[in-house]
Design a protein around this motif. Structure first.
Motif, PDB file in Angstrom:
ATOM      1  N   GLY A 182      25.940 -20.411 -37.518  1.00 31.89           N
ATOM      2  CA  GLY A 182      25.197 -20.351 -36.276  1.00 31.89           C
ATOM      3  C   GLY A 182      23.808 -19.776 -36.526  1.00 31.89           C
ATOM      4  O   GLY A 182      23.653 -18.791 -37.250  1.00 31.89           O
ATOM      5  N   ALA A 183      22.785 -20.394 -35.919  1.00 27.84           N
ATOM      6  CA  ALA A 183      21.406 -19.962 -36.173  1.00 27.84           C
ATOM      7  C   ALA A 183      20.585 -19.978 -34.893  1.00 27.84           C
ATOM      8  O   ALA A 183      19.375 -20.147 -34.927  1.00 27.84           O
ATOM      9  N   SER A 184      21.265 -19.812 -33.758  1.00 28.48           N
ATOM     10  CA  SER A 184      20.547 -19.820 -32.469  1.00 28.48           C
ATOM     11  C   SER A 184      20.973 -18.637 -31.603  1.00 28.48           C
ATOM     12  O   SER A 184      21.547 -18.812 -30.535  1.00 28.48           O
ATOM     13  N   PRO A 185      20.654 -17.397 -32.057  1.00 24.26           N
ATOM     14  CA  PRO A 185      21.041 -16.210 -31.285  1.00 24.26           C
ATOM     15  C   PRO A 185      20.036 -15.835 -30.206  1.00 24.26           C
ATOM     16  O   PRO A 185      20.267 -14.898 -29.448  1.00 24.26           O
ATOM     17  N   PHE A 209      14.838 -14.236 -25.024  1.00 23.94           N
ATOM     18  CA  PHE A 209      16.108 -13.710 -24.552  1.00 23.94           C
ATOM     19  C   PHE A 209      17.132 -13.908 -25.664  1.00 23.94           C
ATOM     20  O   PHE A 209      17.064 -14.881 -26.424  1.00 23.94           O
ATOM     21  N   TYR A 210      18.098 -12.991 -25.726  1.00 20.47           N
ATOM     22  CA  TYR A 210      19.065 -13.054 -26.825  1.00 20.47           C
ATOM     23  C   TYR A 210      20.322 -12.284 -26.455  1.00 20.47           C
ATOM     24  O   TYR A 210      20.399 -11.646 -25.398  1.00 20.47           O
ATOM     25  N   LEU A 211      21.323 -12.368 -27.316  1.00 24.79           N
ATOM     26  CA  LEU A 211      22.469 -11.472 -27.298  1.00 24.79           C
ATOM     27  C   LEU A 211      22.558 -10.850 -28.684  1.00 24.79           C
ATOM     28  O   LEU A 211      22.428 -11.555 -29.689  1.00 24.79           O
ATOM     29  N   PRO A 212      22.747  -9.542 -28.780  1.00 26.72           N
ATOM     30  CA  PRO A 212      22.574  -8.846 -30.055  1.00 26.72           C
ATOM     31  C   PRO A 212      23.514  -9.293 -31.163  1.00 26.72           C
ATOM     32  O   PRO A 212      23.170  -9.176 -32.345  1.00 26.72           O
ATOM     33  N   HIS A 213      24.698  -9.806 -30.802  1.00 23.34           N
ATOM     34  CA  HIS A 213      25.652 -10.238 -31.829  1.00 23.34           C
ATOM     35  C   HIS A 213      25.929 -11.741 -31.754  1.00 23.34           C
ATOM     36  O   HIS A 213      26.910 -12.224 -32.321  1.00 23.34           O
ATOM     37  N   ALA A 214      25.060 -12.488 -31.074  1.00 24.86           N
ATOM     38  CA  ALA A 214      25.260 -13.932 -30.923  1.00 24.86           C
ATOM     39  C   ALA A 214      25.090 -14.646 -32.257  1.00 24.86           C
ATOM     40  O   ALA A 214      24.332 -14.211 -33.136  1.00 24.86           O
ATOM     41  N   THR A 215      25.777 -15.744 -32.391  1.00 22.78           N
ATOM     42  CA  THR A 215      25.619 -16.618 -33.562  1.00 22.78           C
ATOM     43  C   THR A 215      24.974 -17.938 -33.148  1.00 22.78           C
ATOM     44  O   THR A 215      24.045 -18.408 -33.772  1.00 22.78           O
ATOM     45  N   SER A 216      25.472 -18.540 -32.052  1.00 21.97           N
ATOM     46  CA  SER A 216      25.005 -19.864 -31.650  1.00 21.97           C
ATOM     47  C   SER A 216      25.032 -19.990 -30.134  1.00 21.97           C
ATOM     48  O   SER A 216      26.025 -20.454 -29.558  1.00 21.97           O
ATOM     49  N   LEU A 217      23.935 -19.603 -29.487  1.00 18.31           N
ATOM     50  CA  LEU A 217      23.859 -19.790 -28.034  1.00 18.31           C
ATOM     51  C   LEU A 217      23.956 -21.265 -27.672  1.00 18.31           C
ATOM     52  O   LEU A 217      24.389 -21.615 -26.576  1.00 18.31           O
ATOM     53  N   ARG A 218      23.562 -22.119 -28.598  1.00 17.15           N
ATOM     54  CA  ARG A 218      23.698 -23.564 -28.386  1.00 17.15           C
ATOM     55  C   ARG A 218      25.144 -23.955 -28.094  1.00 17.15           C
ATOM     56  O   ARG A 218      25.395 -24.864 -27.299  1.00 17.15           O
ATOM     57  N   ARG A 221      28.006 -20.651 -23.495  1.00 23.05           N
ATOM     58  CA  ARG A 221      28.050 -21.107 -22.106  1.00 23.05           C
ATOM     59  C   ARG A 221      26.723 -21.670 -21.614  1.00 23.05           C
ATOM     60  O   ARG A 221      26.694 -22.409 -20.626  1.00 23.05           O
ATOM     61  N   LEU A 222      25.610 -21.327 -22.281  1.00 24.34           N
ATOM     62  CA  LEU A 222      24.315 -21.870 -21.875  1.00 24.34           C
ATOM     63  C   LEU A 222      24.014 -23.197 -22.567  1.00 24.34           C
ATOM     64  O   LEU A 222      23.014 -23.830 -22.274  1.00 24.34           O
ATOM     65  N   GLY A 223      24.877 -23.604 -23.476  1.00 26.72           N
ATOM     66  CA  GLY A 223      24.640 -24.818 -24.232  1.00 26.72           C
ATOM     67  C   GLY A 223      25.313 -26.021 -23.615  1.00 26.72           C
ATOM     68  O   GLY A 223      25.266 -26.238 -22.406  1.00 26.72           O
ATOM     69  N   TYR A 224      25.973 -26.800 -24.475  1.00 26.19           N
ATOM     70  CA  TYR A 224      26.583 -28.050 -24.022  1.00 26.19           C
ATOM     71  C   TYR A 224      27.886 -27.771 -23.274  1.00 26.19           C
ATOM     72  O   TYR A 224      28.984 -27.968 -23.791  1.00 26.19           O
ATOM     73  N   GLY A 368      29.836 -13.230 -31.952  1.00 29.50           N
ATOM     74  CA  GLY A 368      30.544 -13.438 -33.215  1.00 29.50           C
ATOM     75  C   GLY A 368      30.344 -12.365 -34.267  1.00 29.50           C
ATOM     76  O   GLY A 368      31.227 -12.120 -35.084  1.00 29.50           O
ATOM     77  N   ARG A 369      29.168 -11.706 -34.290  1.00 36.36           N
ATOM     78  CA  ARG A 369      28.910 -10.677 -35.307  1.00 36.36           C
ATOM     79  C   ARG A 369      29.238  -9.271 -34.804  1.00 36.36           C
ATOM     80  O   ARG A 369      28.952  -8.284 -35.491  1.00 36.36           O
ATOM     81  N   GLU A 370      29.835  -9.173 -33.637  1.00 36.11           N
ATOM     82  CA  GLU A 370      30.191  -7.861 -33.091  1.00 36.11           C
ATOM     83  C   GLU A 370      31.302  -7.234 -33.929  1.00 36.11           C
ATOM     84  O   GLU A 370      32.363  -7.836 -34.109  1.00 36.11           O
ATOM     85  N   PRO A 371      31.091  -6.024 -34.457  1.00 33.96           N
ATOM     86  CA  PRO A 371      32.132  -5.398 -35.288  1.00 33.96           C
ATOM     87  C   PRO A 371      33.453  -5.273 -34.535  1.00 33.96           C
ATOM     88  O   PRO A 371      33.491  -4.834 -33.379  1.00 33.96           O
ATOM     89  N   GLY A 372      34.535  -5.689 -35.185  1.00 40.32           N
ATOM     90  CA  GLY A 372      35.860  -5.565 -34.594  1.00 40.32           C
ATOM     91  C   GLY A 372      36.186  -6.596 -33.526  1.00 40.32           C
ATOM     92  O   GLY A 372      37.239  -6.489 -32.878  1.00 40.32           O
ATOM     93  N   LEU A 373      35.333  -7.607 -33.328  1.00 44.37           N
ATOM     94  CA  LEU A 373      35.600  -8.622 -32.300  1.00 44.37           C
ATOM     95  C   LEU A 373      36.947  -9.282 -32.547  1.00 44.37           C
ATOM     96  O   LEU A 373      37.268  -9.669 -33.666  1.00 44.37           O
TER      97      LEU A 373
END
Length: 509
Positions: A182-185, A209-218, A221-224, A368-373
């Motif tokens: 994922g490359a769209s945080p 705008f971002y989410l701190p542990h996002a991997t692919s906003l694409r 829920r904002l994507g497809y 996705g990168r959130e520790p312990g997710l």
């Protein structure tokens, strides 16, 4: 569900016969980072008929298509040459343009100003534009400007039911790829303007705008995504069930789309039809079963008649750190991962598991990168990192087998890189994007995207370019323009008659 070591690997000949191809989307952008609103350049040929250069949703959204290749590097080289020709063409224009090097779009105008793809005056050309008009009414045009990479994959001797077994496991484990690649945080504020969202402003100026542990906003829920498609209960337990559920979505009227209507009072077309899906390609998913179609044939009919020919992986983001958006190591890991999905036990899916898969996809995309997710697996919670490590460890014999077939260590190296990223999330592309935006671009998404797009341009234009390549691409462009004209000359009857015939339920098989 674990890799079953008792399952034998395919023989060397079949492993050597794996084919892969790429479809890579990308917006045309001005040198100031705004969307280019110009028509598809004539020098690139006709989007309707060119074998390698077309458009996706928008006239401003290129799609570059390779053939099916036995070698990873051969596939990459074809994509690179096509990229080179496109960028040489775009930079030679009176107003130079770039190819945007991110999945999330560049600076966008108002929704209704984003130009729809145009494919000429033939019935098939008009239908493509009307379909895109329908997508705009249904989902908004901004959502359709998201771009990605589709990875088409096949291996000799796989039956349709085996492809569906692969697809079920791919969906179960898709979170691994979202985490790794994922490359769209983050995204531009213009993308969410006027929309409800849970993103955070990056920095004080609100230039991203971002989410701190996002991997692919694409892929979040904002994507497809859409409420309408969420109501489609697609079965992946076999070709018949899949075809029947898709047939239902293609023929079932949807009240909100009935209100839009096929045509407006002035006679212009709003969409191809009022069913839940206009055509098969409207169905979003992380992976699709595919079959080459004959002229005028519906894709669902082709699948029913002749079975699955290959799978299309649809969740890969454009990597802004690679000149063509994907690295050979990533492609090799996809080969390993798809073989793992094929060879592992794959029990039938259930409505509960399908719900869990969607839940896991959203979590992996947005956190996705959130520790312990923790994700859902068989009714229990399990750490994403532990589950991903388990999947990748099971891939070792597959990577080793592919290394042996190709006389290399590249597949094992790709797997080791993936395992390293599971252990250290800061090595993922999504973490790198956020780090660079913060430290080098003042938390501005457009500045980051523009810089990466300029880097891609400079890298590809600096590569050798042969006169033979130039002549070949110019010939393809000329032939495609001639082919479109021939289709238009041969067009007879009314578009409405053609539309009704093409959209008829019996065409679906």
């Amino acid at each position: 569900m674990n890799y079953n070591a008792a399952l034998t690997l395919p023989d060397t000949q079949r492993l050597a016969g794996i084919r892969r191809g790429i479809e890579k989307e990308g917006l045309r952008a001005l040198v100031n980072g705004a969307l280019a609103l110009t028509p598809h350049p004539t020098a690139l040929g006709a989007a309707l008929t060119h074998p390698h250069i077309t458009t996706d949703f928008s006239e401003s959204q290129l799609e570059l298509i390779t053939g099916a290749h036995l070698g990873v590097e051969d596939c990459l080289e074809e994509l690179r040459r096509t990229h080179q020709f496109v960028l040489r063409t775009l930079t030679a224009q009176c107003e130079p343009e770039l190819m945007w090097a991110s999945s999330m779009p560049c600076g966008l105008p108002t929704d209704e100003t984003i130009p729809l793809g145009r494919y000429g005056s033939s019935h098939v050309g008009r239908s493509k534009s009307v379909y895109r008009m329908g997508l705009g009414h249904r989902y908004g045009r901004r959502m359709q400007t998201i771009s990605g990479i589709h990875y088409n994959w096949s291996m000799p001797g796989i039956r349709s039911e085996e492809y569906f077994s692969l697809i079920r496991n791919f969906r179960r484990h898709a979170f691994v790829l979202l985490y790794l690649y994922g490359a769209s945080p983050a995204l531009s504020p213009c993308f969410v303007e006027g929309r409800q969202h849970q993103l955070q402003p990056m920095g004080h100026e609100g230039k991203a705008f971002y989410l701190p542990h996002a991997t692919s906003l694409r892929m979040g829920r904002l994507g497809y995504q859409s409420d309408a498609q969420a109501s489609i209960n697609v079965s992946y337990n076999g070709l018949e069930g899949y075809a029947n559920s898709l047939y239902d979505a293609l023929t079932r009227p949807y009240p909100a789309y009935q209100l839009v209507g096929v045509r407006n009072p002035g006679g212009d077309y709003n969409q191809l039809g009022t069913s839940l899906l206009q055509i098969e390609n409207e169905f979003y998913g992380t992976i699709r079963p595919k079959r080459m179609v004959k002229s005028g044939e519906r894709p669902l009919h082709a699948l029913r008649e002749r079975g699955v020919e290959y799978v299309e992986v649809r969740l890969m983001d454009i990597d802004p750190y690679e000149d063509v958006g994907i690295h050979g190591s990533t492609m090799r890991m996809l080969d390993v991962f798809l073989l793992h999905c094929l060879l592992s036990d794959s029990p039938p899916d259930s409505p509960q598991e399908i719900a869990d898969i969607k839940h896991n996809q959203h979590l992996a995309a947005e956190r996705g990168r959130e520790p312990g997710l923790r994700l859902l697996r068989g009714g229990r919670e399990v750490e994403l990192a532990a589950w991903a490590d388990e999947v990748l460890q099971a891939c070792r014999p597959i990577a080793e087998a592919l290394d042996q077939v190709h006389g290399t260590q590249d597949y094992s190296a790709a797997l080791q890189l993936a395992l390293t990223r599971v252990q250290d999330s800061q090595q993922t592309p999504s973490a790198r994007v956020l780090h660079d935006m913060e430290h080098d671009f003042g938390n501005q998404f457009n500045a980051f995207g523009l810089a990466r797009s300029q880097w891609v341009r400079d890298q590809l234009l600096a590569r050798p370019w042969a006169e033979g390549d130039e002549a070949q691409f110019r010939a393809w462009a000329a032939e495609s323009l001639q082919a479109q004209r021939a289709i238009e000359v041969a067009t007879v009857g009314s578009f409405e008659d053609w539309r009704q015939h093409y959209m008829a339920a019996q065409q679906l098989g």
